[in-house]
Design a protein around this motif. Structure first.
Motif, PDB file in Angstrom:
ATOM      1  N   GLY A 294       0.804  -1.208   0.000  1.00  0.00           N
ATOM      2  CA  GLY A 294       0.000   0.000   0.000  1.00  0.00           C
ATOM      3  C   GLY A 294       0.837   1.259   0.000  1.00  0.00           C
ATOM      4  N   PRO A 295       0.166   2.424   0.073  1.00  0.00           N
ATOM      5  CA  PRO A 295       0.852   3.712  -0.123  1.00  0.00           C
ATOM      6  C   PRO A 295       1.571   4.208   1.130  1.00  0.00           C
ATOM      7  N   LEU A 296       2.398   3.363   1.697  1.00  0.00           N
ATOM      8  CA  LEU A 296       3.142   3.708   2.909  1.00  0.00           C
ATOM      9  C   LEU A 296       4.614   3.341   2.719  1.00  0.00           C
ATOM     10  N   THR A 297       5.488   4.328   2.936  1.00  0.00           N
ATOM     11  CA  THR A 297       6.939   4.106   2.857  1.00  0.00           C
ATOM     12  C   THR A 297       7.519   4.188   4.258  1.00  0.00           C
ATOM     13  N   LEU A 298       8.394   3.257   4.588  1.00  0.00           N
ATOM     14  CA  LEU A 298       9.037   3.228   5.913  1.00  0.00           C
ATOM     15  C   LEU A 298      10.517   3.550   5.760  1.00  0.00           C
ATOM     16  N   VAL A 299      11.003   4.457   6.586  1.00  0.00           N
ATOM     17  CA  VAL A 299      12.434   4.783   6.603  1.00  0.00           C
ATOM     18  C   VAL A 299      13.045   4.117   7.831  1.00  0.00           C
ATOM     19  N   LEU A 300      14.015   3.261   7.590  1.00  0.00           N
ATOM     20  CA  LEU A 300      14.625   2.446   8.655  1.00  0.00           C
ATOM     21  C   LEU A 300      16.146   2.453   8.493  1.00  0.00           C
ATOM     22  N   PRO A 301      16.871   2.062   9.549  1.00  0.00           N
ATOM     23  CA  PRO A 301      18.336   2.021   9.420  1.00  0.00           C
ATOM     24  C   PRO A 301      18.769   1.044   8.319  1.00  0.00           C
ATOM     25  N   LEU A 302      19.672   1.505   7.485  1.00  0.00           N
ATOM     26  CA  LEU A 302      20.194   0.686   6.385  1.00  0.00           C
ATOM     27  C   LEU A 302      21.163  -0.355   6.937  1.00  0.00           C
ATOM     28  N   LYS A 303      21.006  -1.599   6.517  1.00  0.00           N
ATOM     29  CA  LYS A 303      22.007  -2.608   6.875  1.00  0.00           C
ATOM     30  C   LYS A 303      23.280  -2.355   6.075  1.00  0.00           C
ATOM     31  N   THR A 304      24.404  -2.851   6.561  1.00  0.00           N
ATOM     32  CA  THR A 304      25.631  -2.695   5.775  1.00  0.00           C
ATOM     33  C   THR A 304      25.807  -3.907   4.867  1.00  0.00           C
ATOM     34  N   GLY A 305      26.523  -3.702   3.785  1.00  0.00           N
ATOM     35  CA  GLY A 305      26.866  -4.802   2.882  1.00  0.00           C
ATOM     36  C   GLY A 305      25.679  -5.380   2.134  1.00  0.00           C
ATOM     37  N   THR A 306      24.665  -4.545   1.857  1.00  0.00           N
ATOM     38  CA  THR A 306      23.480  -5.042   1.156  1.00  0.00           C
ATOM     39  C   THR A 306      23.661  -5.040  -0.358  1.00  0.00           C
ATOM     40  N   GLY A 307      24.681  -4.341  -0.832  1.00  0.00           N
ATOM     41  CA  GLY A 307      24.889  -4.262  -2.272  1.00  0.00           C
ATOM     42  C   GLY A 307      24.070  -3.171  -2.944  1.00  0.00           C
ATOM     43  N   LEU A 308      23.306  -2.392  -2.174  1.00  0.00           N
ATOM     44  CA  LEU A 308      22.562  -1.285  -2.783  1.00  0.00           C
ATOM     45  C   LEU A 308      23.529  -0.195  -3.218  1.00  0.00           C
ATOM     46  N   SER A 309      23.213   0.487  -4.302  1.00  0.00           N
ATOM     47  CA  SER A 309      24.031   1.614  -4.732  1.00  0.00           C
ATOM     48  C   SER A 309      23.938   2.728  -3.694  1.00  0.00           C
TER      49      SER A 309
END
Ligand code: TXA
Ligand code: MG
Length: 313
Positions: free
Chosen positions: A93-108
């Protein structure tokens, strides 16, 4: 950069073509229940850099990562009980959650604009769901409009702003909600970072607690504007044509250094390399001199970021 923008139909062939484009590092506008998003593989630096270029964003605002389910979200962020409550009640649904980023996830690092938090959302639109499942990976997507223009709720809106700048638009008709997702920050106390398609009252009911409202202009509502989050440890000197003694040099084009953002002077490649190269040079512990970057196209966002990195603190 001009590309032929394909319109892909809402069928198996259309989804397969969209997946191929994402896998190849391309850009596909995807319908969600809120607005059309401009999607790219969130692990692909160059693809994410192209998002900023296509939108002509003058800054590197962090992007929302779209996931197919809670398990995928948990690969990228430190999940919490509040996240469980809200995802349980409102995802998809139309809800975005901002949470602590894990390390080493490979995201840019361009996805988060190098912040230590990540915005995640599981969209409800069935076509978006099907695409996310078929792609089987995280899709970074801001609204599919040129920076500063109105968010698109039909493929025609997308094409009006981005035709020739993106590889395809997946035609899912008009969006149901027509307003961007509500963004809730959960990295400390729950905060409303952006009002959107889901009202605050049911969110508070699901949490069993009030949420803090961030006022317009509050630095927390606009993380891209927080200078302190962007600074490397080392001092940064801009528009350098060579390294002074003791400095390391981040080159661009013909001005070569310890690392080069793009030897060929390609701004998309430079944006894709920016955060990674700054981290690598920062680890050397020496002041960083940076070659001049042209103030055009993606160069605007690169220079915005570099000015923040160089600002006195
Ligand atoms: O409904 C939506 O949310 C649409 C569809 C495509 O999902 N997406 C969307 O993205 O509206 P965009 O980029 O136009 O807006 C994302 C907002 C920005 O204001 C950004 O600052 C905020 O999300 N944001 C992203 N990551 C964040 C983070 N780590 N912390 C705080 N805010 C963040
Ligand atoms: Mg937007």
């Amino acid at each position: 950069m001009t590309t032929k923008t394909e319109v892909l139909s809402e069928n198996a062939a259309g989804i397969a073509a969209a997946v191929d484009i994402l896998r190849a590092g391309g850009l596909v506008a995807v319908p969600t229940e809120t607005v059309y998003g401009l999607g790219a593989d969130a692990r692909h630096d160059h693809a994410v850099a192209r998002i900023f270029e296509a939108k002509s964003r003058p800054t590197f605002n962090p992007l929302i990562v779209h996931v197919m389910n809670v398990d995928t979200a948990r690969e990228f962020v430190e999940w919490s009980d509040d996240a469980d409550r809200l995802a349980g009640a409102f995802w998809p649904g139309p809800l975005t959650l901002v949470l602590p980023l894990k390390t080493g996830t490979g995201l840019s690092p361009l996805v988060t604009a190098d912040l230590p938090t990540l915005a995640v959302r599981m969209p409800a639109n069935p076509l978006a769901q099907t695409l996310l499942q078929a792609f089987d990976g995280p899709v970074a997507a801001p609204s599919a409009n040129p920076s500063g223009r109105i968010s698109p709720t039909t493929p025609a809106h997308v094409l009006a702003g981005l035709d020739g700048k993106i590889d395809a638009v997946l035609d899912g008709g008009a969006c149901d909600v027509g307003l961007e997702s509500t963004i809730i920050g959960l990295n400390d106390v729950p905060r409303l970072l952006r009002p959107g398609g889901l009202p605050a009252a049911p969110i508070e009911a699901a949490l069993g607690a009030p949420i803090e409202i961030c006022a317009e202009g509050d630095p927390l509502t606009a993380p891209g504007q927080m200078a302190s989050h962007y600074a490397p440890n080392a001092r940064v000197r801009l528009n350098a044509t060579n390294a002074e003694p003791g400095e390391v040099l981040l080159g661009f084009g013909p001005i070569d250094g310890d690392l080069n953002l793009s030897r060929g002077g390609d701004l998309i490649e430079a944006a894709a390399n920016l955060f990674g190269h700054l981290h690598t040079l920062d680890a050397k512990g020496a002041p960083i001199a940076v070659a001049p970057i042209p103030d055009t196209g993606l160069g605007l966002a690169i220079n915005d970021r570099l000015r923040r990195a160089a600002a006195p603190r």
